[in-house]
Scaffold this active site. Structure first.
Site, mmCIF file in Angstrom:
data_model
loop_
_atom_site.group_PDB
_atom_site.id
_atom_site.type_symbol
_atom_site.label_atom_id
_atom_site.label_comp_id
_atom_site.label_asym_id
_atom_site.label_seq_id
_atom_site.Cartn_x
_atom_site.Cartn_y
_atom_site.Cartn_z
ATOM 1 N N SER A 71 0.833 -1.195 0.000
ATOM 2 C CA SER A 71 0.000 0.000 0.000
ATOM 3 C C SER A 71 0.865 1.241 0.000
ATOM 4 C CB SER A 71 -0.891 -0.036 1.243
ATOM 5 O OG SER A 71 -1.759 1.067 1.256
ATOM 6 N N GLY B 203 -5.641 7.496 9.357
ATOM 7 C CA GLY B 203 -6.850 8.263 9.070
ATOM 8 C C GLY B 203 -7.181 8.389 7.597
ATOM 9 N N SER C 157 -6.716 3.263 5.176
ATOM 10 C CA SER C 157 -5.889 2.133 4.713
ATOM 11 C C SER C 157 -6.629 0.810 4.892
ATOM 12 C CB SER C 157 -4.540 2.101 5.441
ATOM 13 O OG SER C 157 -4.693 1.676 6.781
ATOM 14 N N SER C 158 -7.409 0.678 5.977
ATOM 15 C CA SER C 158 -8.112 -0.594 6.201
ATOM 16 C C SER C 158 -9.187 -0.808 5.133
ATOM 17 C CB SER C 158 -8.736 -0.643 7.602
ATOM 18 O OG SER C 158 -9.711 0.373 7.756
ATOM 19 N N ASP D 4 -15.713 4.894 4.376
ATOM 20 C CA ASP D 4 -14.362 4.655 3.854
ATOM 21 C C ASP D 4 -14.379 3.645 2.704
ATOM 22 O OD1 ASP D 4 -13.781 6.252 5.989
ATOM 23 O OD2 ASP D 4 -12.311 4.925 6.910
HETATM 24 N N1 LIG Z 1 -0.653 -2.265 3.775
HETATM 25 C C1 LIG Z 1 -1.343 -3.022 4.607
HETATM 26 N N2 LIG Z 1 -1.069 -4.334 4.730
HETATM 27 C C2 LIG Z 1 -1.779 -5.107 5.573
HETATM 28 N N3 LIG Z 1 -2.789 -4.653 6.382
HETATM 29 C C3 LIG Z 1 -3.098 -3.359 6.319
HETATM 30 C C4 LIG Z 1 -2.413 -2.484 5.417
HETATM 31 N N4 LIG Z 1 -2.953 -1.250 5.537
HETATM 32 C C5 LIG Z 1 -3.931 -1.359 6.486
HETATM 33 N N5 LIG Z 1 -4.019 -2.605 6.963
HETATM 34 C C6 LIG Z 1 -4.966 -3.073 8.004
HETATM 35 O O1 LIG Z 1 -5.745 -1.967 8.420
HETATM 36 C C7 LIG Z 1 -5.516 -1.671 9.814
HETATM 37 C C8 LIG Z 1 -5.514 -0.152 10.042
HETATM 38 O O2 LIG Z 1 -6.825 0.272 9.992
HETATM 39 P P1 LIG Z 1 -7.420 1.496 10.805
HETATM 40 O O3 LIG Z 1 -8.852 1.547 10.454
HETATM 41 O O4 LIG Z 1 -7.049 1.415 12.250
HETATM 42 O O5 LIG Z 1 -6.648 2.767 10.212
HETATM 43 P P2 LIG Z 1 -6.879 3.521 8.816
HETATM 44 O O6 LIG Z 1 -7.857 2.745 8.012
HETATM 45 O O7 LIG Z 1 -5.557 3.742 8.209
HETATM 46 O O8 LIG Z 1 -7.484 4.925 9.268
HETATM 47 P P3 LIG Z 1 -9.050 5.430 9.265
HETATM 48 O O9 LIG Z 1 -9.881 4.222 9.524
HETATM 49 O O10 LIG Z 1 -9.135 6.424 10.375
HETATM 50 O O11 LIG Z 1 -9.235 6.054 7.950
HETATM 51 C C9 LIG Z 1 -4.173 -2.299 10.109
HETATM 52 O O12 LIG Z 1 -4.089 -2.612 11.476
HETATM 53 C C10 LIG Z 1 -4.205 -3.547 9.227
HETATM 54 O O13 LIG Z 1 -4.963 -4.561 9.846
HETATM 55 C C1 LIG Z 2 -14.110 7.624 12.468
HETATM 56 C C2 LIG Z 2 -14.861 7.240 11.200
HETATM 57 O O1 LIG Z 2 -15.993 8.133 11.067
HETATM 58 C C3 LIG Z 2 -14.029 7.448 9.952
HETATM 59 C C4 LIG Z 2 -12.761 6.650 9.888
HETATM 60 O O2 LIG Z 2 -12.109 6.953 8.668
HETATM 61 C C5 LIG Z 2 -15.340 5.827 11.350
HETATM 62 C C6 LIG Z 2 -16.352 5.437 10.289
HETATM 63 O O3 LIG Z 2 -17.078 6.298 9.758
HETATM 64 O O4 LIG Z 2 -16.415 4.244 10.007
HETATM 65 MG MG LIG Z 3 -9.813 2.293 8.752
#
Ligand SMILES: Nc1ncnc2c1ncn2[C@@H]1O[C@H](COP(=O)(O)OP(=O)(O)OP(=O)(O)O)[C@@H](O)[C@H]1O
Ligand SMILES: C[C@@](O)(CCO)CC(=O)[O-]
Ligand SMILES: [Mg+2]
Length: 433
Positions: free
Chosen positions: A138, A145, A148-149, A208
């Protein structure tokens, strides 16, 4: 079903207005980023072995596909014309049936990621799908934030929908007009990626993964009735906003932050309801401004003011962090624009809607201070493509070996190398639904 290697890719997102309130059925506005996740799917040497190689998080794991309790799992999945039907929530019996396949994972990060993989795999694929290698890279910072998930969940859901034969081949070229989109298949991927997001953090609003699937920019609202589909309004004339992304690099978990807001709601229900109502009005006002046919200095000023208010409300919900406040103080003291946290907060990224007349000197001074504090900045464009696929046959014959090389893919040094070798804008052959 394809047994040739292929890639799928989906973008991260920036939430401009309405994070957290989105979970409580308030409207939120988000747009796709030009940073993306890529998943390579390639036949295994041993067709019984399902192999995961996710080097970004140091995960390497395999299962024998005959160890997956296929028959029992399928008993809990309703299907219509061969297509698995979405459930409102993750199915507890399936989680239970998969627990033996996950018992040797000691790290919670690896456990959650493998759980997401197996949940989608065991429902969307069948025992007939040969074992493959699944490798993810990725260009998105993880847990910062920027969704990525969701980008990973969309990559997994789309790859498994291809392998399970639930979606038609992606066939729309990069430059084609969006009217030729395959809406039904995109909706299928969107729905199943929401299940993937539920594996990552219990109560996602769905914003997301919606952006990671469809791309572009949307006003999104989850319905109060969990059985009713979310409302997604595409914002075609998304205004050209000049945006700076700054990553605190402070790790945090979306699941924990969403749970924190839920606890606040329980303890101070009336107070927090007022904050969420204010966020609702704010997102609606921002939407009215953003869809105006003419978007001039008055409109950008309004968006900056709303950005400041939105940040204040998120602070009130307890999801800021000293490092995010530092970004705000630096940006405000150099008067570069309006700054708010984006995504779940608690660390991760802030966005700054830059003033139109910000001078190069003011911006450079801020960038220097951000860097001195260990923050990473990124100038970005919003509203890019959603989920896409790069099939073997769409890559020039003499380039296939190199493009689909697992070794090359897992060894890319940094974001730039990945974008150079695979970027949807750089490599011809990417198709979209
Ligand atoms: N490149 C990657 N390889 C493997 N797993 C990943 C990768 N990127 C994200 N993940 C998964 O997503 C999780 C992060 O998700 P999280 O929702 O906490 O943060 P985010 O999606 O980056 O931020 P947000 O949800 O606030 O937008 C990691 O713990 C992992 O499980
Ligand atoms: C914090 C939040 O509003 C956004 C995360 O990117 C959670 C969600 O909407 O799923
Ligand atoms: Mg996320």
């Amino acid at each position: 079903m394809s047994t040739k290697p292929f890639f799928v890719s989906s973008p991260g997102k920036v939430i401009l207005f309405g994070e957290h309130s989105a979970v409580y059925s308030k409207p939120a506005i988000a747009a796709a980023l030009d940073l993306r996740a890529y998943l390579l799917v390639k036949p295994s040497e041993d067709p019984n072995i399902i192999r995961l190689d996710f080097p970004d998080i140091g995960l390497s794991h395999s299962w024998n596909k005959n160890d997956i309790p296929w028959t029992k799992i399928k008993e809990y999945v309703q299907a219509k014309e061969g297509k698995p039907q979405i459930s409102e929530e993750l199915i507890p019996e399936i989680i239970d049936l998969l627990s033996d396949n996950l018992s040797d994972l000691s790290s919670s990060l690896h456990y959650v990621t493998c759980h997401c993989f197996l949940y989608l795999y065991s429902i969307l694929c069948t025992a007939d799908v040969p074992g493959m290698l699944y490798s993810v890279r990725s260009t998105l910072p993880i847990g910062a934030g920027l969704g990525s998930s969701a980008a990973i969940a969309v990559c997994l859901a789309s790859a498994m929908s291809i392998l399970g034969g639930h979606v038609a081949k992606a066939s729309v070229d990069y430059d084609a007009k969006s009217t030729s989109k395959n809406h039904e298949d995109e909706e299928f991927i969107d729905k199943w990626s929401l299940m993937g997001e539920k594996c990552f953090h219990g109560n996602p609003s769905g914003i997301d993964n919606a952006v990671a699937t469809h791309g572009g920019a949307v006003m999104f609202q989850r319905m109060k009735n969990p059985a009713a589909p979310s409302v997604r309004t595409n914002m075609r004339n998304f205004p050209p906003i000049s945006l700076l992304l700054t990553n605190t690099k402070i790790p945090r978990s979306t699941a924990a932050l969403v749970a924190g807001v839920s606890a606040l709601n329980t303890k101070y229900s009336k107070t927090s309801a007022s904050i969420l109502d204010a966020m609702e009005h704010l997102a609606n006002e921002a939407y009215q401004v953003m869809v105006k046919p003419f978007f001039g200095p008055e409109e950008t000023r309004t968006l900056r003011e709303l950005t400041e208010i939105n940040h204040g409300l998120l602070v009130a919900l307890g999801v800021s962090h000293p490092s995010l406040e530092k970004i705000k103080i630096i940006g405000d003291s150099h008067r570069i624009g309006a700054t708010k946290l984006t995504g779940a907060g608690g660390g991760g990224c802030a966005i700054t809607l830059l003033n139109e007349d910000v001078s190069k000197a003011e911006l450079d001074n801020s960038l220097e201070e951000f860097e001195a504090n260990g923050f990473e900045t990124y100038r970005t464009s919003l509203g890019g493509k959603g989920v896409g696929a790069l099939y073997y046959e769409n890559v020039q014959e003499d380039k296939r070996e190199e493009v689909f090389s697992e070794i090359a893919f897992t060894k890319f040094k940094d974001r730039e190398e990945i974008i150079q070798a695979l970027g949807v804008q750089n490599v011809s052959g990417w198709k979209f639904w």
